[in-house]
Design an enzyme around this catalytic site. Structure first.
Site, PDB file in Angstrom:
ATOM      1  N   HIS A  95      -3.733  -9.728  10.515  1.00 35.95           N
ATOM      2  CA  HIS A  95      -4.411  -8.903   9.507  1.00 35.95           C
ATOM      3  C   HIS A  95      -5.694  -9.597   9.057  1.00 35.95           C
ATOM      4  O   HIS A  95      -6.392  -9.083   8.176  1.00 35.95           O
ATOM      5  CB  HIS A  95      -3.535  -8.714   8.262  1.00 35.95           C
ATOM      6  CG  HIS A  95      -2.274  -7.935   8.493  1.00 35.95           C
ATOM      7  ND1 HIS A  95      -2.227  -6.755   9.178  1.00 35.95           N
ATOM      8  CD2 HIS A  95      -0.992  -8.160   8.078  1.00 35.95           C
ATOM      9  CE1 HIS A  95      -0.981  -6.289   9.183  1.00 35.95           C
ATOM     10  NE2 HIS A  95      -0.219  -7.129   8.531  1.00 35.95           N
ATOM     11  N   TYR A 140      -4.772   5.768  13.891  1.00 36.15           N
ATOM     12  CA  TYR A 140      -3.370   6.199  13.779  1.00 36.15           C
ATOM     13  C   TYR A 140      -3.246   7.710  14.008  1.00 36.15           C
ATOM     14  O   TYR A 140      -2.393   8.172  14.748  1.00 36.15           O
ATOM     15  CB  TYR A 140      -2.875   5.816  12.378  1.00 36.15           C
ATOM     16  CG  TYR A 140      -1.441   6.119  12.058  1.00 36.15           C
ATOM     17  CD1 TYR A 140      -0.459   5.139  12.171  1.00 36.15           C
ATOM     18  CD2 TYR A 140      -1.041   7.379  11.588  1.00 36.15           C
ATOM     19  CE1 TYR A 140       0.873   5.406  11.836  1.00 36.15           C
ATOM     20  CE2 TYR A 140       0.275   7.659  11.255  1.00 36.15           C
ATOM     21  CZ  TYR A 140       1.232   6.661  11.376  1.00 36.15           C
ATOM     22  OH  TYR A 140       2.539   6.931  11.054  1.00 36.15           O
ATOM     23  N   SER A 148      -1.356   0.167   8.440  1.00 40.98           N
ATOM     24  CA  SER A 148      -2.114   1.084   9.292  1.00 40.98           C
ATOM     25  C   SER A 148      -1.330   1.520  10.522  1.00 40.98           C
ATOM     26  O   SER A 148      -1.855   2.246  11.368  1.00 40.98           O
ATOM     27  CB  SER A 148      -3.410   0.407   9.751  1.00 40.98           C
ATOM     28  OG  SER A 148      -4.206   0.095   8.645  1.00 40.98           O
ATOM     29  N   SER A 192       1.159   4.188   1.718  1.00 41.27           N
ATOM     30  CA  SER A 192       2.136   3.379   2.444  1.00 41.27           C
ATOM     31  C   SER A 192       2.239   1.982   1.815  1.00 41.27           C
ATOM     32  O   SER A 192       3.333   1.450   1.617  1.00 41.27           O
ATOM     33  CB  SER A 192       1.711   3.285   3.916  1.00 41.27           C
ATOM     34  OG  SER A 192       2.664   2.593   4.655  1.00 41.27           O
ATOM     35  N   THR A 208       3.325  -1.891  13.158  1.00 38.44           N
ATOM     36  CA  THR A 208       4.651  -1.942  13.776  1.00 38.44           C
ATOM     37  C   THR A 208       4.681  -1.062  15.033  1.00 38.44           C
ATOM     38  O   THR A 208       5.196  -1.457  16.084  1.00 38.44           O
ATOM     39  CB  THR A 208       5.710  -1.434  12.759  1.00 38.44           C
ATOM     40  OG1 THR A 208       5.455  -2.060  11.498  1.00 38.44           O
ATOM     41  CG2 THR A 208       7.114  -1.727  13.219  1.00 38.44           C
TER      42      THR A 208
HETATM   43  P1  A3P Z   1       4.363   5.261   6.024  1.00 42.86           P
HETATM   44  O1  A3P Z   1       4.649   4.349   4.868  1.00 42.86           O
HETATM   45  O2  A3P Z   1       3.217   6.193   5.740  1.00 42.86           O
HETATM   46  O3  A3P Z   1       5.545   5.988   6.515  1.00 42.86           O
HETATM   47  P2  A3P Z   1       2.536  -1.261   9.250  1.00 42.86           P
HETATM   48  O4  A3P Z   1       3.357  -1.249  10.489  1.00 42.86           O
HETATM   49  O5  A3P Z   1       1.098  -1.558   9.486  1.00 42.86           O
HETATM   50  O6  A3P Z   1       3.169  -2.087   8.199  1.00 42.86           O
HETATM   51  O7  A3P Z   1       2.517   0.242   8.725  1.00 42.86           O
HETATM   52  C1  A3P Z   1       3.682   0.867   8.268  1.00 42.86           C
HETATM   53  C2  A3P Z   1       3.470   2.359   8.385  1.00 42.86           C
HETATM   54  O8  A3P Z   1       3.590   2.747   9.757  1.00 42.86           O
HETATM   55  C3  A3P Z   1       4.516   3.136   7.622  1.00 42.86           C
HETATM   56  O9  A3P Z   1       3.858   4.341   7.234  1.00 42.86           O
HETATM   57  C4  A3P Z   1       5.544   3.375   8.707  1.00 42.86           C
HETATM   58  O10 A3P Z   1       6.431   4.414   8.426  1.00 42.86           O
HETATM   59  C5  A3P Z   1       4.636   3.691   9.891  1.00 42.86           C
HETATM   60  N1  A3P Z   1       5.327   3.497  11.178  1.00 42.86           N
HETATM   61  C6  A3P Z   1       6.188   2.518  11.537  1.00 42.86           C
HETATM   62  N2  A3P Z   1       6.608   2.694  12.795  1.00 42.86           N
HETATM   63  C7  A3P Z   1       6.006   3.808  13.260  1.00 42.86           C
HETATM   64  C8  A3P Z   1       6.067   4.521  14.488  1.00 42.86           C
HETATM   65  N3  A3P Z   1       6.831   4.110  15.497  1.00 42.86           N
HETATM   66  N4  A3P Z   1       5.317   5.637  14.624  1.00 42.86           N
HETATM   67  C9  A3P Z   1       4.538   6.063  13.597  1.00 42.86           C
HETATM   68  N5  A3P Z   1       4.456   5.443  12.399  1.00 42.86           N
HETATM   69  C10 A3P Z   1       5.176   4.330  12.222  1.00 42.86           C
END
Ligand code: A3P
Length: 370
Positions: free
Chosen positions: A178, A267, A116, A208, A119
């Site tokens: 989580h 998000y 979601s 994702s 990171t």
């Molecule tokens: P996508 O796979 O759609 O690109 P999590 O951090 O909960 O594991 O989620 C990972 C998702 O957040 C991935 O999405 C990733 O690319 C996106 N993500 C990671 N860093 C980000 C940032 N700084 N800004 C926006 N989205 C980010």
């Protein structure tokens, strides 16, 4: 740790400048910095203490292994516990966290359903809370992954048969999780600590997740999940820490009940109006931006520092790895496209409609929509 007033420090890390160019030598100094949490929390222990901790993990491992396992949109088989699914290592760690994590009123817990934007939010929260304290001119986020800066209870804090003593951490302590709301450690509610929840459109979250688990499966030569298979599992709620909809609703309802303790972010909204929501976040955690900071561009500086472009291009996130309950994972796996609406490049209109209909029916009457 040297505390430097934000305004007077010439190398202030969050003033607008090019964060990518900052050096990597910071990693060493971070080993001694208060910002890097877990290294300080594992004091030398007697053999008896270590044995006791091992036994705690073993008993939960035994318990989880008696729960039936199912395939899901996941890297490992999933076990169902208390209405939600997780892999054996994650569930064991969540159970240890539930028994041993003692929340403090000043803690901030960052809760998300996987994929979601955890990171991103970890980076934003860490940078915001620590904006006026640092040991030198290199920001931690140039040398450490956001997952090292803010450790997740069930995937990084309570792992490797260890039960760290978290009392040594300076407040506010920041943790990720989580774990669905209904299974959080009881002290989270009792302490009145703050929770920041970030949710994301289920279609993007699903896409994702599908990419992420297939990267992990490919790494271990496990057959990849097709999109059809994955959608079937996800729609039936069989995904890590899912069902997705129950996860979101659990925190949403708590936000409605206790808005001063549970902040609910999306998000998509964060992407559209980052400044507005970063300021809400800072206020919520008791660290609002001052007028001077706003004039100096500190808010924009943090947004830029934590942007997808900046973080995904840093050395540590390109080549580094992070140790999690499920194994060692490449930091780059947490960065893919970082966009709103990428689902449209993968899902057929029927697939999208299926997820939209489930979302509509599950969220009906809750006041929540996408
Ligand atoms: P996508 O796979 O759609 O690109 P999590 O951090 O909960 O594991 O989620 C990972 C998702 O957040 C991935 O999405 C990733 O690319 C996106 N993500 C990671 N860093 C980000 C940032 N700084 N800004 C926006 N989205 C980010």
């Amino acid at each position: 740790m040297l505390k430097v007033p934000l305004k007077s420090h010439p190398n202030n890390i969050f003033l607008p400048r090019d964060p990518i160019k900052l050096g990597q030598s910071f990693l060493l100094s971070m080993a001694h910095s208060q910002s890097y949490p877990l290294s300080k929390c594992l004091p030398s222990q007697t053999e008896e203490e270590m044995e006791n901790q091992k036994r705690t993990y073993q008993s939960f491992r035994h318990l989880v292994s008696t729960l039936p396992s199912v395939d899901g949109v996941s890297y490992l088989p999933l076990h169902c516990y208390n209405g939600w699914y997780a892999s054996l290592p994650s569930l064991v760690s969540a159970m240890v966290a539930r028994e041993h994590f003692k929340a403090q009123p000043t803690d901030v817990l960052l809760a998300t359903c996987p994929k979601s934007g955890t990171t991103w939010l970890k980076a934003l929260l860490f940078a915001t809370v620590n904006r006026s304290s640092h040991t030198n001119s290199h920001p931690p986020l140039a040398a450490l992954s956001p997952h090292q800066c803010v450790s997740t209870l069930e995937s990084a804090v309570y792992i490797n048969d260890r039960i760290p003593d978290l009392d040594a951490l300076p407040s506010p302590r920041l943790f990720g999780t989580h774990i669905p709301f209904q299974s959080l450690p009881a002290t989270v509610l009792d302490s009145g600590c703050r929770i920041v929840y970030l949710c994301r459109d289920p279609k993007d979250c699903f896409i994702s997740l599908w990419h992420y688990i297939n990267k992990l499966r490919a790494q271990d030569n496990i057959e990849l999940r097709t999109l059809d298979e994955a959608l079937e599992y996800f729609s039936n709620g069989i995904s890590p820490f899912g069902p997705y909809w129950d996860h979101v609703l659990g925190y949403w309802n708590e936000h409605l009940e206790r808005p001063q303790k549970v902040l609910f972010l999306k998000y998509e909204e964060l992407m559209q109006h980052p400044k507005v929501h970063l300021k809400r976040l800072a206020e919520f955690v008791g660290s609002p931006f001052t007028e001077d900071e706003e004039k100096e561009g500190v808010v924009e500086g943090i947004i830029r520092l934590c942007s997808f472009e900046n973080l995904s291009n840093s050395e540590v996130n390109k080549i580094g790895r992070v140790e999690l309950a499920v194994g060692t994972v490449e930091n780059s796996f947490f960065f893919r496209r970082g966009e709103v609406g990428d689902w449209a490049n993968h899902l057929t209109p029927e697939m999208a409609r299926r997820l939209e209909e489930i979302t509509e029916s599950k969220f009906r009457g809750s006041g929540l929509s996408f």
